[in-house]
Design an enzyme around this catalytic site. Structure first.
Site: not given
Ligand code: ADP
Ligand code: F6P
Length: 322
Positions: A14, A28, A75, A106, A128, A130, A132, A174, A189, A216, A254
């Site tokens: 994402g 750069r 992805r 991740d 990201t 998130d 996370d 997520r 909030a 409130k 967002q």
């Molecule tokens: P993010 O990096 O935001 O967590 P994804 O989980 O969709 O997003 O991962 C992005 C890309 O990283 C995936 O589409 C894939 O190409 C690669 N990837 C994810 N998990 C693995 C894995 N276990 N091994 C190799 N490549 C991976």
């Molecule tokens: O990881 C970033 C994120 O925006 C999450 O917060 C959300 O759950 C997900 O990606 C949405 O993914 P997509 O863009 O594939 O709808």
């Protein structure tokens, strides 16, 4: 003497605001240090399809303040296979590219881990919204996403107060509650619902009713998407208190727009840091910022660790939102 002569950069998963600032910093800083630098289009898809182009100073002009990513992102399922990873590594090697900076979440880090085992020197940057990723206090894009949520809640508060209503705002993240936590605290909030903390909707409804009864004039509930759907929660709450909060799902809003100065600065520092780490011979690491210090941690450790939730901030938000 540098351990790498030629590096590439890609954005994956994402997108997040500040990815462009990170790409600019990598390009750069690499050029400043006399390295060759390449941009890979659409993340791992571009590595497999050999969509790789040489970057110069002007390739990253006028992007510091722009959301999205000029390299685009994807992805890529094929990259999860050993065959896909082999093709990707070969496409880098045939150009003499010995280092790669992966900007993503991740999942993208797991991809970098695989390439590192195939002999490519890799560095991950936490891109990201998130927040996370462990071993970094903040990820690139998180600050901007939180600002967007806070801005939306400010607007909702105006109209909710006029009608003495409750509003439920569903935010991204997520399986992480960080966007909800930070935005909830920053916007006062009354309730913050996150996957990391168990809750009782009956109590949420009772508290809301009680607060309205005591003068409130609005009630804001921030719900992290990892907990469930806002519409479903509103129905349950209304069954307990006869008042149905209005739902706003902020969605991909967002993830767009100009990055905050915090995200631009974080991305610039991390991008530059990743290049120096590669030049120093480091590999298989994820770069982050902890207590304002730049750090590089083994990707293996990063991908096998869950980021800790900030319970102190959560308690603070609860104490202050009376
Ligand atoms: P993010 O990096 O935001 O967590 P994804 O989980 O969709 O997003 O991962 C992005 C890309 O990283 C995936 O589409 C894939 O190409 C690669 N990837 C994810 N998990 C693995 C894995 N276990 N091994 C190799 N490549 C991976
Ligand atoms: O990881 C970033 C994120 O925006 C999450 O917060 C959300 O759950 C997900 O990606 C949405 O993914 P997509 O863009 O594939 O709808």
């Amino acid at each position: 003497m540098t351990a790498v002569k030629s590096i590439a950069v890609l954005t994956s998963g994402g997108d997040s605001q500040g990815m462009n600032a990170a790409v600019r910093a990598v390009v750069r800083s690499a050029l400043f240090n006399g390295l060759e630098v390449y941009g890979v289009q659409k993340g791992y898809t571009g590595l497999i399809n050999d969509d790789i182009r040489k970057m110069d100073l002007r390739s990253v002009g006028d992007i510091l303040h722009r959301g999205g990513t000029i390299l685009q992102t994807a992805r890529c399922l094929e990259f999860k296979t050993e065959e896909g990873q082999k093709i990707a590594a070969e496409n880098l090697q045939k150009r003499g590219i010995d280092g790669l900076v992966v900007i993503g979440g991740d999942g993208s880090y797991k991809g970098a881990q695989k390439l590192s085992k195939l002999g490519i020197k890799t560095m991950g940057l936490p891109g990201t919204i998130d927040n996370d990723i462990p071993f970094t206090d903040f990820t690139i894009g998180f600050d901007t996403a939180v600002s967007i949520v806070v801005d939306a809640i400010n607007k909702l508060r105006d109209t909710m107060t006029s009608h003495q209503r409750a509003s439920l705002v569903e935010v991204m993240g997520r399986s992480s509650g960080d966007i909800a936590l930070y935005a909830g605290l920053a916007s006062g909030a009354e309730t913050i619902l996150v996957p990391e903390i168990p809750f009782d909707l009956e109590k949420v409804a009772a508290r809301m009713e009680n607060n309205f009864a005591h003068g409130k004039r609005h009630s804001i509930i921030v719900l992290a998407e990892g907990v469930g759907k806002g519409e479903d929660f509103c129905k349950i709450i209304s069954e307990h208190c006869g008042m149905e909060p209005r739902v706003t799902v902020l969605g991909h809003i967002q993830r767009g727009g100009t990055p905050t100065h915090n995200d631009r600065i974080l991305a610039s520092r991390l991008g530059d840091f990743a290049v120096s780490q590669l030049m120093a011979g480091d590999s298989g690491k994820a770069c982050g910022i902890i207590k304002n210090e730049l750090v590089a941690t083994d990707i293996d450790t990063v991908v096998s660790t869950k980021k800790e939730f900030n319970h102190d901030l959560f308690e603070l938000a609860l104490r202050l939102s009376k």
